[in-house]
Design a protein around this motif. Sequence first.
Motif, PDB file in Angstrom:
ATOM      1  N   ARG A   1       0.671  -1.184   0.148  1.00 45.36           N
ATOM      2  CA  ARG A   1       0.300  -0.001  -0.151  1.00 45.36           C
ATOM      3  C   ARG A   1       0.800   1.290   0.056  1.00 45.36           C
ATOM      4  O   ARG A   1       0.587   2.159  -0.898  1.00 45.36           O
ATOM      5  N   LEU A   2       1.859   1.237   0.814  1.00 38.12           N
ATOM      6  CA  LEU A   2       2.692   2.289   0.973  1.00 38.12           C
ATOM      7  C   LEU A   2       3.267   2.725  -0.611  1.00 38.12           C
ATOM      8  O   LEU A   2       3.410   3.801  -1.048  1.00 38.12           O
ATOM      9  N   LEU A   3       3.815   1.694  -1.115  1.00 43.39           N
ATOM     10  CA  LEU A   3       4.538   1.729  -2.571  1.00 43.39           C
ATOM     11  C   LEU A   3       3.636   2.268  -3.426  1.00 43.39           C
ATOM     12  O   LEU A   3       4.066   3.052  -4.257  1.00 43.39           O
ATOM     13  N   ALA A   4       2.435   1.875  -3.243  1.00 44.43           N
ATOM     14  CA  ALA A   4       1.404   2.306  -4.417  1.00 44.43           C
ATOM     15  C   ALA A   4       1.178   3.636  -4.181  1.00 44.43           C
ATOM     16  O   ALA A   4       1.093   4.704  -5.305  1.00 44.43           O
ATOM     17  N   SER A   5       0.814   4.245  -3.003  1.00 46.26           N
ATOM     18  CA  SER A   5       0.932   5.787  -2.640  1.00 46.26           C
ATOM     19  C   SER A   5       1.856   6.663  -2.996  1.00 46.26           C
ATOM     20  O   SER A   5       1.561   7.648  -3.444  1.00 46.26           O
ATOM     21  N   PHE A   6       2.996   5.987  -2.764  1.00 47.84           N
ATOM     22  CA  PHE A   6       4.011   6.703  -3.221  1.00 47.84           C
ATOM     23  C   PHE A   6       4.873   6.553  -4.700  1.00 47.84           C
ATOM     24  O   PHE A   6       6.182   6.648  -4.740  1.00 47.84           O
ATOM     25  N   SER A   7       4.179   5.811  -5.288  1.00 44.42           N
ATOM     26  CA  SER A   7       4.527   5.219  -6.790  1.00 44.42           C
ATOM     27  C   SER A   7       5.095   6.350  -7.634  1.00 44.42           C
ATOM     28  O   SER A   7       6.089   6.234  -8.400  1.00 44.42           O
ATOM     29  N   LYS A   8       5.044   7.455  -7.434  1.00 47.16           N
ATOM     30  CA  LYS A   8       5.564   8.509  -8.363  1.00 47.16           C
ATOM     31  C   LYS A   8       6.922   8.802  -8.084  1.00 47.16           C
ATOM     32  O   LYS A   8       7.678   9.338  -8.748  1.00 47.16           O
TER      33      LYS A   8
END
Length: 293
Positions: A233-240
């Motif tokens: 979830r963290l990686l998806a949130s900070f994917s940019k």
Amino acid sequence: MKNMKIIFILCIFFFSCHVTASDRTASDVALKWVDIEVITNQFDQINEVKKVSGLRPGFTAALSDPLLRSACNRIRTKYKTAKINCRGISMEGASALYVVEISDLENSDSIPDRYCSEVKVLPPESVILLENWKLTLEKQLASPESGPISEYINDNHFLDYRHSELHEFALALYREISLHMSRIDNQVASCISEERENVINLLNFLGDPNRAIRIAETYLADEDASVRNSAFRLLASFSKYITVRSSQHLLDLACNNLRNTTFTDRNKSLVLISELLTKKTLQPIQSANNVDS
């Protein structure tokens, strides 16, 4: 559903590709790990050791990837007195074999753990703040009147919300983590799954996306589904903030995680895959030579 099927097909397609770069050192080159070989005279334990490692044949990682070290630490945590040696053997075709040499399994539960901490070091106020944030978030998600939760990464580079109460929690967690970062670093190798999950959730409010991403990556193959869920979830949130170089590797890990049967594993893996493909940062396949047959 149709879009999810397309993402899954693309996932399998990219999962078989190798990313190469002439300026990398040998330890940084992504390799496809074809198998996990366990060398022991306790033959009835081989499958269990493989399971504890959290690795599955077909994942992609460099020799220097912390994922490999984490796998060995999990084995050492399980078999505390056993003599364990883990190593990677690179082979032809940008592939590798993960080898675990293990002995004295019969005495594996007689001494305290040497590789992770059973002590809770996160301050109680941080844990309480996190629990209240999660309860408020779950309440809003369950309320039919609230509508979708609007979250974003703000100008200070931490997770934030349009919702006023959640926004206040985000600010409080941002201040809280700045006071206790050294304790959070100590819990990266915690034996307690709740502590590892709390670390990841706090990293959403660190304000240092690159550091948060690096730490979260080490939890993607965690033995606990809730910890894996928080990491994806963290990686998806900070994917940019994820680089082109890291995107291919993370896509491989997300594809590998789809083999788990829990809803959270598959859901968050697909969310990350969708974010990475939407970013269009993945290296295109140049020729058939880059694809395994």
